[in-house]
Motif scaffolding. Structure first.
Motif, PDB file in Angstrom:
ATOM      1  N   SER A  76       0.860  -1.176   0.000  1.00 24.29           N
ATOM      2  CA  SER A  76       0.000   0.000   0.000  1.00 24.29           C
ATOM      3  C   SER A  76       0.900   1.231   0.000  1.00 24.29           C
ATOM      4  O   SER A  76       1.546   1.539   1.005  1.00 24.29           O
ATOM      5  CB  SER A  76      -0.901  -0.011   1.232  1.00 24.29           C
ATOM      6  OG  SER A  76      -1.724   1.130   1.245  1.00 24.29           O
ATOM      7  N   GLY A  77       0.981   1.896  -1.152  1.00 26.91           N
ATOM      8  CA  GLY A  77       1.872   3.045  -1.272  1.00 26.91           C
ATOM      9  C   GLY A  77       3.312   2.608  -1.092  1.00 26.91           C
ATOM     10  O   GLY A  77       3.779   1.698  -1.767  1.00 26.91           O
ATOM     11  N   GLU A  78       3.997   3.214  -0.150  1.00 33.45           N
ATOM     12  CA  GLU A  78       5.400   2.869   0.108  1.00 33.45           C
ATOM     13  C   GLU A  78       5.550   1.761   1.149  1.00 33.45           C
ATOM     14  O   GLU A  78       6.652   1.309   1.414  1.00 33.45           O
ATOM     15  CB  GLU A  78       6.167   4.117   0.557  1.00 33.45           C
ATOM     16  CG  GLU A  78       6.319   5.142  -0.553  1.00 33.45           C
ATOM     17  CD  GLU A  78       7.201   6.305  -0.146  1.00 33.45           C
ATOM     18  OE1 GLU A  78       7.983   6.169   0.818  1.00 33.45           O
ATOM     19  OE2 GLU A  78       7.108   7.340  -0.800  1.00 33.45           O
ATOM     20  N   VAL A  79       4.446   1.326   1.737  1.00 32.00           N
ATOM     21  CA  VAL A  79       4.485   0.263   2.741  1.00 32.00           C
ATOM     22  C   VAL A  79       4.427  -1.079   2.019  1.00 32.00           C
ATOM     23  O   VAL A  79       3.437  -1.412   1.386  1.00 32.00           O
ATOM     24  CB  VAL A  79       3.318   0.394   3.741  1.00 32.00           C
ATOM     25  CG1 VAL A  79       3.355  -0.733   4.756  1.00 32.00           C
ATOM     26  CG2 VAL A  79       3.352   1.743   4.429  1.00 32.00           C
ATOM     27  N   GLU A  84       6.789  -9.136   0.230  1.00 36.57           N
ATOM     28  CA  GLU A  84       7.835  -8.353  -0.426  1.00 36.57           C
ATOM     29  C   GLU A  84       8.983  -8.068   0.533  1.00 36.57           C
ATOM     30  O   GLU A  84      10.139  -8.083   0.135  1.00 36.57           O
ATOM     31  CB  GLU A  84       7.262  -7.065  -0.992  1.00 36.57           C
ATOM     32  CG  GLU A  84       6.400  -7.309  -2.222  1.00 36.57           C
ATOM     33  CD  GLU A  84       5.810  -6.032  -2.785  1.00 36.57           C
ATOM     34  OE1 GLU A  84       5.991  -4.943  -2.188  1.00 36.57           O
ATOM     35  OE2 GLU A  84       5.159  -6.126  -3.834  1.00 36.57           O
ATOM     36  N   ARG A  85       8.670  -7.803   1.792  1.00 34.94           N
ATOM     37  CA  ARG A  85       9.728  -7.602   2.786  1.00 34.94           C
ATOM     38  C   ARG A  85      10.579  -8.853   2.913  1.00 34.94           C
ATOM     39  O   ARG A  85      11.802  -8.782   3.008  1.00 34.94           O
ATOM     40  CB  ARG A  85       9.128  -7.238   4.147  1.00 34.94           C
ATOM     41  CG  ARG A  85       8.547  -5.840   4.174  1.00 34.94           C
ATOM     42  CD  ARG A  85       7.953  -5.473   5.502  1.00 34.94           C
ATOM     43  NE  ARG A  85       8.897  -5.669   6.591  1.00 34.94           N
ATOM     44  CZ  ARG A  85       8.526  -5.983   7.828  1.00 34.94           C
ATOM     45  NH1 ARG A  85       7.267  -6.140   8.136  1.00 34.94           N
ATOM     46  NH2 ARG A  85       9.432  -6.130   8.770  1.00 34.94           N
ATOM     47  N   PHE A  86       9.929 -10.023   2.911  1.00 32.18           N
ATOM     48  CA  PHE A  86      10.641 -11.292   3.010  1.00 32.18           C
ATOM     49  C   PHE A  86      11.589 -11.461   1.829  1.00 32.18           C
ATOM     50  O   PHE A  86      12.751 -11.820   2.011  1.00 32.18           O
ATOM     51  CB  PHE A  86       9.634 -12.451   3.068  1.00 32.18           C
ATOM     52  CG  PHE A  86      10.253 -13.771   3.414  1.00 32.18           C
ATOM     53  CD1 PHE A  86      10.326 -14.191   4.727  1.00 32.18           C
ATOM     54  CD2 PHE A  86      10.764 -14.602   2.432  1.00 32.18           C
ATOM     55  CE1 PHE A  86      10.892 -15.415   5.059  1.00 32.18           C
ATOM     56  CE2 PHE A  86      11.332 -15.829   2.741  1.00 32.18           C
ATOM     57  CZ  PHE A  86      11.397 -16.234   4.064  1.00 32.18           C
TER      58      PHE A  86
END
Length: 99
Positions: A76-79, A84-86
């Motif tokens: 969501s936006g830049e979060v 994706e973090r993984f």
């Protein structure tokens, strides 16, 4: 939500959040293969370092009376999404570790 999607489940009684792959929804509850959100960060870092993990993904059924909300794991936006973090930290798709 469809089976196979990455989701974040908000629970009550007790309050907790669980993240993972949605396996099934039914009138009685939801089944998810994943990990408690409060253990996600340390699990991801341990996987990235290639050390034995202290937390493990599990397949869990949550009765509907405990389920407050189910969200799709999406950016969501830049979060970034958790998936994706993984990928950013581990360099591999999280599904390789959940299946």
């Amino acid at each position: 939500m469809k089976p196979g999607e990455l989701v974040l489940v908000h629970l009550v009684g007790p309050r907790e959040k669980f993240w993972g792959v949605l396996h099934e929804t039914s009138p009685s509850g939801v089944t998810v293969r994943g990990i408690a959100l409060d253990a996600f960060e340390s699990w991801m870092r341990e996987v990235a370092r290639g050390v034995a993990t202290s937390s493990f993904p599990a397949t869990v059924f949550f009765p509907l009376h405990r389920v407050e909300r189910v969200f799709a794991d999406e950016t969501s936006g830049e979060v970034q999404s958790y998936a994706e973090r993984f990928i950013g930290v581990v360099g591999r798709n999280v599904r390789d570790y959940l299946e």
